[in-house]
Design a protein around this motif. Structure first.
Motif, PDB file in Angstrom:
ATOM      1  N   ILE A 256     -31.200  48.451 -44.480  1.00 52.45           N
ATOM      2  CA  ILE A 256     -31.483  47.120 -45.142  1.00 52.45           C
ATOM      3  C   ILE A 256     -33.051  46.893 -44.549  1.00 52.45           C
ATOM      4  CG2 ILE A 256     -31.097  44.802 -45.223  1.00 52.45           C
ATOM      5  CD1 ILE A 256     -29.407  46.483 -46.777  1.00 52.45           C
ATOM      6  N   ASP A 257     -34.066  46.740 -45.270  1.00 50.20           N
ATOM      7  CA  ASP A 257     -35.366  46.499 -44.973  1.00 50.20           C
ATOM      8  C   ASP A 257     -35.818  45.061 -45.241  1.00 50.20           C
ATOM      9  OD1 ASP A 257     -38.128  46.775 -44.502  1.00 50.20           O
ATOM     10  OD2 ASP A 257     -38.604  48.152 -46.086  1.00 50.20           O
ATOM     11  N   PRO A 258     -36.219  44.303 -44.019  1.00 54.14           N
ATOM     12  CA  PRO A 258     -36.565  43.024 -44.034  1.00 54.14           C
ATOM     13  C   PRO A 258     -37.758  42.626 -45.023  1.00 54.14           C
ATOM     14  CG  PRO A 258     -35.942  43.500 -41.718  1.00 54.14           C
ATOM     15  CD  PRO A 258     -35.859  44.955 -42.597  1.00 54.14           C
ATOM     16  N   ALA A 259     -38.414  43.685 -45.204  1.00 51.02           N
ATOM     17  CA  ALA A 259     -39.770  43.623 -45.872  1.00 51.02           C
ATOM     18  C   ALA A 259     -39.213  43.837 -47.500  1.00 51.02           C
ATOM     19  CB  ALA A 259     -40.637  44.839 -45.877  1.00 51.02           C
ATOM     20  N   LYS A 260     -38.257  44.185 -47.876  1.00 49.88           N
ATOM     21  CA  LYS A 260     -37.775  44.194 -49.075  1.00 49.88           C
ATOM     22  C   LYS A 260     -36.751  43.103 -49.568  1.00 49.88           C
ATOM     23  CE  LYS A 260     -37.840  49.524 -49.897  1.00 49.88           C
ATOM     24  NZ  LYS A 260     -37.297  50.749 -50.081  1.00 49.88           N
ATOM     25  N   SER A 261     -35.877  42.848 -48.803  1.00 50.83           N
ATOM     26  CA  SER A 261     -34.859  42.164 -48.636  1.00 50.83           C
ATOM     27  C   SER A 261     -34.827  40.920 -47.848  1.00 50.83           C
ATOM     28  CB  SER A 261     -33.349  42.729 -48.763  1.00 50.83           C
ATOM     29  OG  SER A 261     -33.340  43.918 -49.642  1.00 50.83           O
ATOM     30  N   VAL A 262     -34.219  39.904 -48.096  1.00 45.17           N
ATOM     31  CA  VAL A 262     -34.082  38.486 -47.318  1.00 45.17           C
ATOM     32  C   VAL A 262     -32.392  38.856 -46.348  1.00 45.17           C
ATOM     33  CG1 VAL A 262     -33.702  36.336 -47.094  1.00 45.17           C
ATOM     34  CG2 VAL A 262     -35.258  37.212 -48.762  1.00 45.17           C
ATOM     35  N   LEU A 263     -32.377  39.128 -45.231  1.00 50.97           N
ATOM     36  CA  LEU A 263     -31.438  39.286 -44.439  1.00 50.97           C
ATOM     37  C   LEU A 263     -31.416  37.956 -43.582  1.00 50.97           C
ATOM     38  CD1 LEU A 263     -29.022  41.007 -43.262  1.00 50.97           C
ATOM     39  CD2 LEU A 263     -30.608  41.933 -41.706  1.00 50.97           C
ATOM     40  N   PHE A 264     -30.025  37.307 -43.357  1.00 48.64           N
ATOM     41  CA  PHE A 264     -30.102  36.001 -42.588  1.00 48.64           C
ATOM     42  C   PHE A 264     -28.671  35.781 -42.163  1.00 48.64           C
ATOM     43  CE2 PHE A 264     -29.604  34.992 -46.964  1.00 48.64           C
ATOM     44  CZ  PHE A 264     -28.704  33.920 -47.356  1.00 48.64           C
ATOM     45  N   ARG A 265     -28.325  34.944 -41.284  1.00 46.60           N
ATOM     46  CA  ARG A 265     -27.286  34.352 -40.959  1.00 46.60           C
ATOM     47  C   ARG A 265     -26.885  33.264 -41.838  1.00 46.60           C
ATOM     48  NH1 ARG A 265     -25.645  33.580 -34.659  1.00 46.60           N
ATOM     49  NH2 ARG A 265     -23.542  32.794 -34.827  1.00 46.60           N
ATOM     50  N   GLN A 266     -25.752  33.338 -42.328  1.00 51.28           N
ATOM     51  CA  GLN A 266     -25.490  32.118 -43.261  1.00 51.28           C
ATOM     52  C   GLN A 266     -25.550  30.688 -42.699  1.00 51.28           C
ATOM     53  OE1 GLN A 266     -21.140  32.218 -43.936  1.00 51.28           O
ATOM     54  NE2 GLN A 266     -21.147  31.430 -45.862  1.00 51.28           N
ATOM     55  N   SER A 267     -24.906  30.435 -41.525  1.00 51.80           N
ATOM     56  CA  SER A 267     -24.900  29.203 -40.752  1.00 51.80           C
ATOM     57  C   SER A 267     -26.349  28.729 -40.430  1.00 51.80           C
ATOM     58  CB  SER A 267     -23.981  29.124 -39.581  1.00 51.80           C
ATOM     59  OG  SER A 267     -24.566  30.008 -38.319  1.00 51.80           O
ATOM     60  N   ALA A 268     -27.315  29.600 -40.304  1.00 55.68           N
ATOM     61  CA  ALA A 268     -28.740  29.239 -40.109  1.00 55.68           C
ATOM     62  C   ALA A 268     -29.265  28.604 -41.351  1.00 55.68           C
ATOM     63  CB  ALA A 268     -29.484  30.420 -39.738  1.00 55.68           C
ATOM     64  N   VAL A 269     -28.658  28.279 -42.400  1.00 57.67           N
ATOM     65  CA  VAL A 269     -29.170  27.669 -43.521  1.00 57.67           C
ATOM     66  C   VAL A 269     -27.998  26.849 -44.011  1.00 57.67           C
ATOM     67  CG1 VAL A 269     -29.770  28.031 -45.791  1.00 57.67           C
ATOM     68  CG2 VAL A 269     -30.288  29.812 -44.504  1.00 57.67           C
ATOM     69  N   PRO A 270     -28.392  25.457 -43.596  1.00 60.51           N
ATOM     70  CA  PRO A 270     -27.322  24.435 -43.504  1.00 60.51           C
ATOM     71  C   PRO A 270     -26.796  24.061 -44.993  1.00 60.51           C
ATOM     72  CG  PRO A 270     -28.570  23.998 -41.947  1.00 60.51           C
ATOM     73  CD  PRO A 270     -29.277  25.021 -42.556  1.00 60.51           C
ATOM     74  N   ALA A 271     -27.792  24.405 -46.071  1.00 62.75           N
ATOM     75  CA  ALA A 271     -27.421  23.968 -47.234  1.00 62.75           C
ATOM     76  C   ALA A 271     -26.244  24.754 -47.612  1.00 62.75           C
ATOM     77  CB  ALA A 271     -28.710  24.338 -48.187  1.00 62.75           C
ATOM     78  N   HIS A 272     -25.908  25.936 -47.170  1.00 65.62           N
ATOM     79  CA  HIS A 272     -24.430  26.479 -47.749  1.00 65.62           C
ATOM     80  C   HIS A 272     -23.595  25.519 -47.444  1.00 65.62           C
ATOM     81  CE1 HIS A 272     -25.894  30.789 -47.985  1.00 65.62           C
ATOM     82  NE2 HIS A 272     -26.614  30.424 -47.515  1.00 65.62           N
ATOM     83  N   ALA A 273     -23.310  24.906 -46.445  1.00 61.68           N
ATOM     84  CA  ALA A 273     -22.326  24.060 -46.135  1.00 61.68           C
ATOM     85  C   ALA A 273     -22.093  22.768 -46.791  1.00 61.68           C
ATOM     86  CB  ALA A 273     -21.858  23.773 -44.555  1.00 61.68           C
ATOM     87  N   GLU A 274     -23.425  22.310 -46.987  1.00 66.14           N
ATOM     88  CA  GLU A 274     -23.502  21.056 -47.969  1.00 66.14           C
ATOM     89  C   GLU A 274     -23.405  21.058 -49.141  1.00 66.14           C
ATOM     90  OE1 GLU A 274     -27.054  17.425 -47.705  1.00 66.14           O
ATOM     91  OE2 GLU A 274     -27.362  19.328 -46.586  1.00 66.14           O
ATOM     92  N   LEU A 275     -23.822  22.233 -49.824  1.00 61.52           N
ATOM     93  CA  LEU A 275     -23.488  22.442 -51.376  1.00 61.52           C
ATOM     94  C   LEU A 275     -22.299  22.762 -51.438  1.00 61.52           C
ATOM     95  CD1 LEU A 275     -24.379  22.673 -54.190  1.00 61.52           C
ATOM     96  CD2 LEU A 275     -25.067  25.008 -53.785  1.00 61.52           C
ATOM     97  N   CYS A 276     -21.525  23.416 -50.419  1.00 60.85           N
ATOM     98  CA  CYS A 276     -19.950  23.471 -50.643  1.00 60.85           C
ATOM     99  C   CYS A 276     -19.217  22.151 -50.897  1.00 60.85           C
ATOM    100  CB  CYS A 276     -19.689  24.259 -49.395  1.00 60.85           C
ATOM    101  SG  CYS A 276     -17.779  24.690 -49.355  1.00 60.85           S
ATOM    102  N   TRP A 277     -19.661  21.349 -50.032  1.00 63.09           N
ATOM    103  CA  TRP A 277     -18.811  19.891 -50.288  1.00 63.09           C
ATOM    104  C   TRP A 277     -19.277  19.411 -51.317  1.00 63.09           C
ATOM    105  CZ3 TRP A 277     -14.902  18.272 -48.052  1.00 63.09           C
ATOM    106  CH2 TRP A 277     -14.382  16.762 -48.205  1.00 63.09           C
ATOM    107  N   ILE A 278     -20.434  19.619 -51.875  1.00 60.84           N
ATOM    108  CA  ILE A 278     -20.731  18.903 -53.162  1.00 60.84           C
ATOM    109  C   ILE A 278     -19.766  19.577 -54.250  1.00 60.84           C
ATOM    110  CG2 ILE A 278     -22.535  18.673 -55.068  1.00 60.84           C
ATOM    111  CD1 ILE A 278     -24.495  18.517 -52.623  1.00 60.84           C
ATOM    112  N   LEU A 279     -19.681  20.881 -54.229  1.00 58.65           N
ATOM    113  CA  LEU A 279     -18.965  21.534 -55.234  1.00 58.65           C
ATOM    114  C   LEU A 279     -17.471  21.560 -54.938  1.00 58.65           C
ATOM    115  CD1 LEU A 279     -20.821  25.002 -55.322  1.00 58.65           C
ATOM    116  CD2 LEU A 279     -21.052  22.866 -56.738  1.00 58.65           C
ATOM    117  N   ASN A 280     -17.081  21.009 -54.124  1.00 62.36           N
ATOM    118  CA  ASN A 280     -15.573  20.709 -53.755  1.00 62.36           C
ATOM    119  C   ASN A 280     -15.399  19.416 -54.766  1.00 62.36           C
ATOM    120  OD1 ASN A 280     -14.570  22.206 -51.917  1.00 62.36           O
ATOM    121  ND2 ASN A 280     -15.260  21.258 -50.201  1.00 62.36           N
ATOM    122  N   GLY A 281     -16.051  18.725 -55.050  1.00 67.53           N
ATOM    123  CA  GLY A 281     -16.135  17.849 -56.131  1.00 67.53           C
ATOM    124  C   GLY A 281     -16.020  18.298 -57.699  1.00 67.53           C
ATOM    125  N   THR A 282     -16.425  19.386 -57.832  1.00 66.56           N
ATOM    126  CA  THR A 282     -16.098  20.071 -59.050  1.00 66.56           C
ATOM    127  C   THR A 282     -15.061  21.279 -59.226  1.00 66.56           C
ATOM    128  OG1 THR A 282     -18.881  19.831 -59.244  1.00 66.56           O
ATOM    129  CG2 THR A 282     -17.632  21.448 -60.783  1.00 66.56           C
TER     130      THR A 282
END
Length: 331
Positions: free
Chosen positions: A69-95
């Motif tokens: 996996i090449d960081p120059a080609k792909s985006v490699l990251f830790r999920q919890s380092a992007v708080p938007a994952h948890a925030e959008l999850c809560w919004i989608l819980n309403g859907t």
């Protein structure tokens, strides 16, 4: 075309992970824009040891980088380092709807008879999975058969959200079949069970950290049968252990199963196993060496993951902002 996939940070990556997912990801990098994340939020669906989780994130990052996996080609990251994952999850819980989640076969399988004792996160994780995908407006998701239902759920959530709030925000994703064939690698002790780190026998799996001698020994002791290697794939149908070893050799060598059988037809596994062990060593030894190099520099791993999180946030934040505006959370 944007591809997104995640993997839970568990220790002890093995050959099944490598041939079943990781090398497929490596090939995908040349086919599409790719985002790959370490799903540490998903790891919280069951009891976890905090120190072990932190260590596993680095270990998984090192293994992915060592595998190609090449960081120059792909985006490699830790999920919890992007708080938007948890925030959008809560919004989608309403859907999302309870009935949709109740039908998830993974929930039924993982909770078993103890549903009352399972965590809410275990029940709700398909919604977080949907948030993972929709946050980046991913068009395609590489999944195995056991996860196709979750991609369908993500599509349902995307379409319902767009309809409910009269927006064209979320992209209903499609399963991705690129990156070549993903191999289903079975246990070296039982050809009917997938290779797994949870198997009590170390001899059932080949780890990316195994030495050359360990690999050779595990293949030498792998369960087989006394029959010779057949000339056609049909001859492997009732021989799960033989089928598994031939399949692994086929994937590593890049030859078709038919070509492998033609070369080894009539021979016993005493002749085949050394060839398989040699091929496995050729594949794993360079990965193991790179993995050791990354392990020696945790600061570099953290830097690469932080850079990836920054790039992921740049894509995610505008989508989250639109979701908030659509639902009335912002002006």
């Amino acid at each position: 075309m944007r591809v997104l996939s995640g993997i839970q940070p568990t220790g002890g990556l093995h050959l099944g992970n490598l041939l079943g997912a990781i090398l497929r990801w490596v090939r995908m990098q040349d086919e599409a824009e790719c985002l790959f994340f370490l799903a540490d939020l998903h790891a919280l669906t069951v009891d976890t040891d905090p120190a072990q989780l932190r260590a596993n994130v680095r270990e998984m990052a090192a293994a992915l980088l060592a595998s190609g996996i090449d960081p120059a080609k792909s985006v490699l990251f830790r999920q919890s380092a992007v708080p938007a994952h948890a925030e959008l999850c809560w919004i989608l819980n309403g859907t999302a709807r309870m009935g949709w989640l109740n039908r998830m076969t993974q929930w039924k399988d993982k909770a078993g008879k103890n549903r009352e004792g399972a965590s809410v996160a275990l029940f709700d994780y398909p919604v977080l999975q949907a948030a993972d995908i929709l946050l980046y407006r991913a068009t395609h998701v590489p999944v195995g058969d056991d996860q196709k239902q979750h991609v369908e759920l993500t599509r349902d959530i995307a379409l319902k959200f767009n309809t409910d709030f009269d927006v064209d925000l979320f992209v209903p994703p499609e399963p991705y079949i690129g990156g070549g064939t993903a191999a289903r690698v079975m246990s070296l002790r039982d050809g009917k069970s997938k290779m797994s780190k949870s198997d009590p026998s170390d001899m059932s799996r080949i780890l990316l950290t195994d030495s050359d001698d360990d690999i050779a020994q595990k293949i030498r002791k792998a369960k087989t049968d006394p029959e010779p290697i057949p000339g056609s794939p049909n001859g492997l149908d009732e021989r799960p252990e033989a089928k598994n070893l031939v399949g692994v050799y086929s994937v590593i060598s890049g030859e078709s199963v038919e070509a492998v059988l033609a070369r080894f037809e009539g021979q016993g596994f005493g002749q085949f196993k050394p060839a398989l062990a040699e091929a496995l060593v050729g594949l794993i030894a360079p990965i193991r060496a790179r993995l050791e190099d990354f392990r020696k520099d945790p600061g570099e791993l953290d830097r690469l993951l932080a850079e990836g999180a920054e790039r992921a946030t740049e894509i995610a934040e505008p989508v989250l902002a639109q979701a908030k505006a659509a639902t009335g959370l912002t002006g």
